[in-house]
Scaffold this active site. Sequence first.
Site, PDB file in Angstrom:
ATOM      1  N   CYS A   1       0.806  -1.221   0.000  1.00 60.29           N
ATOM      2  CA  CYS A   1       0.000   0.000   0.000  1.00 60.29           C
ATOM      3  C   CYS A   1       0.839   1.273   0.000  1.00 60.29           C
ATOM      4  O   CYS A   1       0.311   2.365  -0.233  1.00 60.29           O
ATOM      5  CB  CYS A   1      -0.941   0.000   1.202  1.00 60.29           C
ATOM      6  SG  CYS A   1      -2.105  -1.393   1.203  1.00 60.29           S
TER       7      CYS A   1
ATOM      8  N   HIS B   1      -3.458   7.180   1.990  1.00 55.36           N
ATOM      9  CA  HIS B   1      -3.865   5.836   1.570  1.00 55.36           C
ATOM     10  C   HIS B   1      -5.246   5.539   2.129  1.00 55.36           C
ATOM     11  O   HIS B   1      -5.516   5.734   3.325  1.00 55.36           O
ATOM     12  CB  HIS B   1      -2.843   4.821   2.072  1.00 55.36           C
ATOM     13  CG  HIS B   1      -3.285   3.408   1.948  1.00 55.36           C
ATOM     14  ND1 HIS B   1      -3.775   2.870   0.777  1.00 55.36           N
ATOM     15  CD2 HIS B   1      -3.324   2.391   2.864  1.00 55.36           C
ATOM     16  CE1 HIS B   1      -4.096   1.607   0.970  1.00 55.36           C
ATOM     17  NE2 HIS B   1      -3.835   1.295   2.215  1.00 55.36           N
TER      18      HIS B   1
ATOM     19  N   ASN C   1     -10.187  -0.651  -0.041  1.00 53.34           N
ATOM     20  CA  ASN C   1      -8.731  -0.515  -0.063  1.00 53.34           C
ATOM     21  C   ASN C   1      -8.207  -1.147  -1.351  1.00 53.34           C
ATOM     22  O   ASN C   1      -8.167  -2.364  -1.486  1.00 53.34           O
ATOM     23  CB  ASN C   1      -8.133  -1.200   1.168  1.00 53.34           C
ATOM     24  CG  ASN C   1      -6.620  -1.078   1.235  1.00 53.34           C
ATOM     25  OD1 ASN C   1      -5.964  -0.678   0.279  1.00 53.34           O
ATOM     26  ND2 ASN C   1      -6.055  -1.439   2.382  1.00 53.34           N
TER      27      ASN C   1
END
Length: 330
Positions: A109, A252, A282
């Site tokens: 990520c 993020h 996500n």
Amino acid sequence: MALVGCGSAVPAASITNQQLSERVDTNDEWIRTRTGIRARRIAGPSESLTCLASRAAQAALDHAGWSPDDVDLILLATSSPDDLFGTAPRVQGTLGARRAVAFDLTAACSGFLFALITASQYLGSGTMKRALVIGADQLSRWVDWDDRSTCVLFGDGAGSVAVEACGAQDNGLLGFRMRSDGSRNGCLTLAQLDKHAPLLGELTAQRGGFAPIQMNGQEVYKFAVREVPAILSELLEATGTAPEQLDWLLLHQANQRILDAVADRFAIDHSQVLSNLALYGNTSAATIPLMLDEAVKDGRVQPGHLLASSGFGAGLSWGAALLRWQGPTD
């Protein structure tokens, strides 16, 4: 390095929390209150990672007003490639960017920010002039869809930015920090399967393949709410930037509670926190460029706006960058 174009791509199919509750023991309220997620996009049979990454990259090319032959470098941040030998060359071929060198970068990520910072070093050295930086992941192929603690979190998507070498007055990367802590690697993994098959005599050979995503959600959450404000504070201090000078927080997109906690730490109004995880979940390396593209295209992010960005996740890895958006040049 100037940020002069952006683009994104997501699969057509969207799965809501309510639909997911038909598969696992969960419900919309449970997911929303803990994560902020309402739905996620899931790639279909004709939507490979190469397809999503190429569509996002082409959109960034179009936005910047470049031709494929203008590109010197293509960096693809991904943890779910179509080919373990590298998917970026496939994207290069799809785009027809014949002059560009292309390779993958894996940092989960944190991958997009790490790739953006890496591209800046090539441009800053003078060896390259223009680059496409792509964040793309298709984690739906590595999720255990019977594990409600992880399957509710992840979705598929891609985002890209077009960046070019520039003078100091147009610099869009005003500072950055990068961190890794392998001692905490076990908190979030997509690990190689420990399977061996007979080879010759007593010798065996390991069989390829990966186990589904495993995550210690509590530890990852505590890591994020502790480390993200710390690294952003360090970066803002180093660049002489006060929180009130920021136009946006571009973080993020993992959990809305994390985004809100970071904003509260800097006394930044929640309206200045860019967030679209409710619709996409996500998407790992794709979340930051996907969110940036949405905010640029709907007019929230304007040329000259200052954004504090942070990526964080498996590795464990985390980083921060202070960005100024320029947009396409004439």
